[in-house]
Structures are given as C-alpha cells and as structure tokens.
Design an enzyme around this catalytic site. Structure first.
Site, PDB file in Angstrom:
ATOM      1  N   LYS A  57      -2.212   5.480  13.861  1.00 33.11           N
ATOM      2  CA  LYS A  57      -2.605   4.433  12.909  1.00 33.11           C
ATOM      3  C   LYS A  57      -1.581   4.314  11.776  1.00 33.11           C
ATOM      4  O   LYS A  57      -1.056   5.323  11.312  1.00 33.11           O
ATOM      5  CB  LYS A  57      -3.969   4.841  12.335  1.00 33.11           C
ATOM      6  N   LYS A  99      -8.997  14.628   9.402  1.00 31.60           N
ATOM      7  CA  LYS A  99      -8.453  14.949   8.082  1.00 31.60           C
ATOM      8  C   LYS A  99      -8.510  16.442   7.802  1.00 31.60           C
ATOM      9  O   LYS A  99      -7.632  16.985   7.136  1.00 31.60           O
ATOM     10  CB  LYS A  99      -9.204  14.180   6.984  1.00 31.60           C
ATOM     11  N   LYS A 145      -1.404   5.416   4.780  1.00 35.99           N
ATOM     12  CA  LYS A 145      -0.681   5.758   3.560  1.00 35.99           C
ATOM     13  C   LYS A 145      -0.252   7.213   3.560  1.00 35.99           C
ATOM     14  O   LYS A 145       0.598   7.615   2.792  1.00 35.99           O
ATOM     15  CB  LYS A 145      -1.486   5.435   2.307  1.00 35.99           C
TER      16      LYS A 145
END
Ligand code: TYM
Length: 332
Positions: free
Chosen positions: A194, A111, A197
């Site tokens: 993956k 991230k 969202k």
C-alpha cells in the site's frame, strides 16, 4: 437525513493514496450529504508523534482538505481532540467490544508485527475509538479506502452489541462507502504494498506537497514490468505495477479502469509515464499552490477547526447523554 463521517490521521505527509482513496470522494460527497470530516489526532498518537510536528501536520492536513475543495462553511471540519465526546464514547466501547474482535484486526497485526508486547494499548484499542468517532454522530455512511473496511465492520459489530446489550436502538449500523478507482493506491516501488506515509522511501509515494518536478521524477522512477500496457483489464492479471499505475491514471482523470486501459492499450511504459505525470501534475498543482497559500495563514485554519469543533460538540452531546443514560451512569 444521511450523515457522513470520515477521518484521516495527521501523521506524516498527506499522499496521493489519501487523496484518491478518501479526500477526492469527500469533495464529491459534500454536495449530497451532511458531512463531518475529522483530523484524528488522538488516533495518530497511538504511535509516537513529535508534539510540535503533530500540531504542524494537523494544520497542514486541514489546509490540504480545504485546498482539495472541501468547503469549511458547508461541512464540519475539526480535529478530534477538541471534542472530548469521542474519547468518552470510546471508553464505553472499550467495555462493549471483545478482546477477540480486536485481536482479529489485520491493521493491528501489521502495525504491531513481532513487537506486540511493546506497542501502545491505544494501538490495540484503536478500532473502538474509530467506532466512537462515527457513532457519536450516528453517522449513516463512512467513505473510506479498502484498508479501513475491517474497522468499519467492527464499528457495526460494536453498534449492534451496544443496542442489544442495553435493549435500545441507540446506534444506526453505518454503511461503508468504498469507491471504485483509487480505493487502494499502491506504492510506486512495489505494486503489492500500500502507498503509505510510513514507507521509508519517499519514492514510494507522491506527496500532496510534491512539486511538478518531484511528481514527474517519482513517476519516471516508478517500478514497471518489461511489457507494453495490455488492451483489456484481464491483461493486468499478475501485473501489479501496471494495474496500480493505470488505476491511478483512471482515478486522476475520472475514468474507470476499463476506460483507462482502453485509452492506453499497447503503450510503452515510458510514454504512458509521461501521460500519467501530466495528469498528476494537472490535478495536484492547483491543490499544492492553494496549500502553500493557506500555510501562510495558520490563524485562519485554527479558526475553522475551532468553529468545526464547536458544531461537532453540539451534535455529540445529546448522543453521549443518551449513551450514559442507557448505560446507567448516575447524573444528578
Ligand atoms: P488513514 O489516515 O490511514 O487514511 C485516511 C484515508 O485514506 C485512505 N487511504 C488510502 N486509500 C487508498 N490507497 C491508499 N494507499 C490509502 N492510504 C490511505 C484510508 O482508507 C482512509 O480512508 N483509521 C483511519 C482514520 C479514521 C477514520 C475514523 C476513518 C479514524 N476514525 C472514522 C473513517 C471513519 C486511518 O487510519 O486512515
């Protein structure tokens, strides 16, 4: 008694990965365990969230859980920020966990990317809050998708170190519950990424709010390879898109990967995609309709979350007291 805790972030759309990797299993578990399900809004703000959207998404997520079959009377369902003990225990855990442990978290590395100096401190400390979510209820089992496994290991390390440091068995070491099919649902555009969202392409995921046409279109456009489907699981080796779509089909229809492969052996993708779309619509359309109904009644959702938060706070209080006592906080 065995107690389950699990959480999900109210950030962006609820998608098929969340459903198959988490919520569908929660629905099954509620019959055998005491369950606490939490919308982790405090985790969501580790990256920027528009305040109005965060509120709306939190309600939408609660509606999704109820629509998927989680009984709000039988289970505790609430949003994290309503129970302050999560943040309080997280602070103690910030002082128990070591920088080196958090530095190893792959989700943080992914991230933060090259932007490490500019991400929030909260994003780095995120796993300590997650450990607090679980341990404030002394939960024994935590159902999650594959991607949360490392955070669960850290939770166990924190529990163990706390118990050692203070010489008391305050916390159990919670067990991850990782189910077979659906624990790692991949993007429809790239079988090695993956489903998430945060993917910029909406065609990468099936949202729980997608209607039947959108679901069928996204599946039709899903990336594939040129070969027909194999007749054994071994034939999926090196075919990430085929593995993903068959895995999704299995999870949607309640079949093992082996059974899904056997059923679809030799099929062309074009035919298989029709079968997959039918299975997805059959599973998701009723949930979608119920979510639409619940959306009309925000007061009902808010009432459930408030009630859930009160029950959760009552369970958390004695554990936080025990922790503060162990740590040596003066509480005249
Ligand atoms: P989150 O919000 O990213 O995802 C919620 C759950 O959905 C699963 N999941 C997936 N499963 C299969 N395939 C996918 N593509 C996929 N994407 C998401 C996740 O594994 C997860 O189970 N840190 C957690 C939230 C959290 C939590 C907790 C979970 C906070 N505190 C305590 C358990 C216990 C997260 O970001 O999940």
């Amino acid at each position: 008694m065995d107690r389950i805790f699990s959480g999900i972030q109210p950030s962006g759309n609820l998608h098929l990965g969340n459903y198959l990797g988490a919520m569908k299993n929660w629905v099954d578990l509620q019959h055998d365990y005491e369950c606490i399900f939490c919308m982790v809004d405090m985790h969501a703000i580790t990256v920027w969230q528009d305040p109005a959207e965060l509120r709306a998404t939190t309600r939408e997520l609660a509606a999704g859980m109820i629509a998927a079959g989680i009984d709000p009377k039988k289970n505790i369902l609430f949003n994290q920020s309503q129970v302050s003990a999560h943040a309080e225990l997280a602070w103690v855990f910030n002082c128990v966990a070591r920088m080196g442990w958090l530095n190893r978290m792959t989700q943080f590395k992914e991230k933060a990317g090259k932007n490490r100096e500019n991400v929030s401190v909260g994003l780095f400390a995120y796993p300590c809050l997650m450990a607090a979510d679980i341990l404030i209820y002394k939960a024994t089992h935590v159902p999650v998708g594959e991607d949360q496994k490392q955070h669960l290991e850290l939770t166990r390390d924190v529990a163990q170190k706390f118990n050692n440091d203070f010489g008391k068995e305050v916390f159990p070491l919670p067990e991850p519950l990782i189910f077979g099919a659906g624990t790692r649902v991949m993007s429809l555009r790239d079988g090695e990424k993956k489903m998430s969202k945060s993917d910029p392409s909406d065609y990468a995921r099936i949202n729980m709010t997608d209607d039947a046409d959108a679901i069928a279109l996204k599946i039709r456009k899903a990336k594939t390879d040129p070969n027909p489907l194999p007749d054994a699981v071994a034939g999926l080796e090196g075919r990430p898109e085929a593995s993903n779509l068959l895995g999704i089909y299995g999870a949607l229809t309640g079949k093992s990967l082996e059974a899904a492969v056997a059923e679809c052996a030799g099929m062309a993708f074009s035919d298989f995609k029709g079968r997959l779309a039918d299975a997805a619509v059959a599973k998701l359309a009723p949930i979608n309709a119920e979510m639409a109904r619940l959306r009309q009644d925000p007061a009902y959702i808010d009432g459930i979350l408030k009630d859930g938060a009160q029950k959760a706070a009552a369970l958390a209080k004695p554990v936080l007291d025990e922790v503060y006592e162990a740590v040596g906080f003066l509480r005249p």
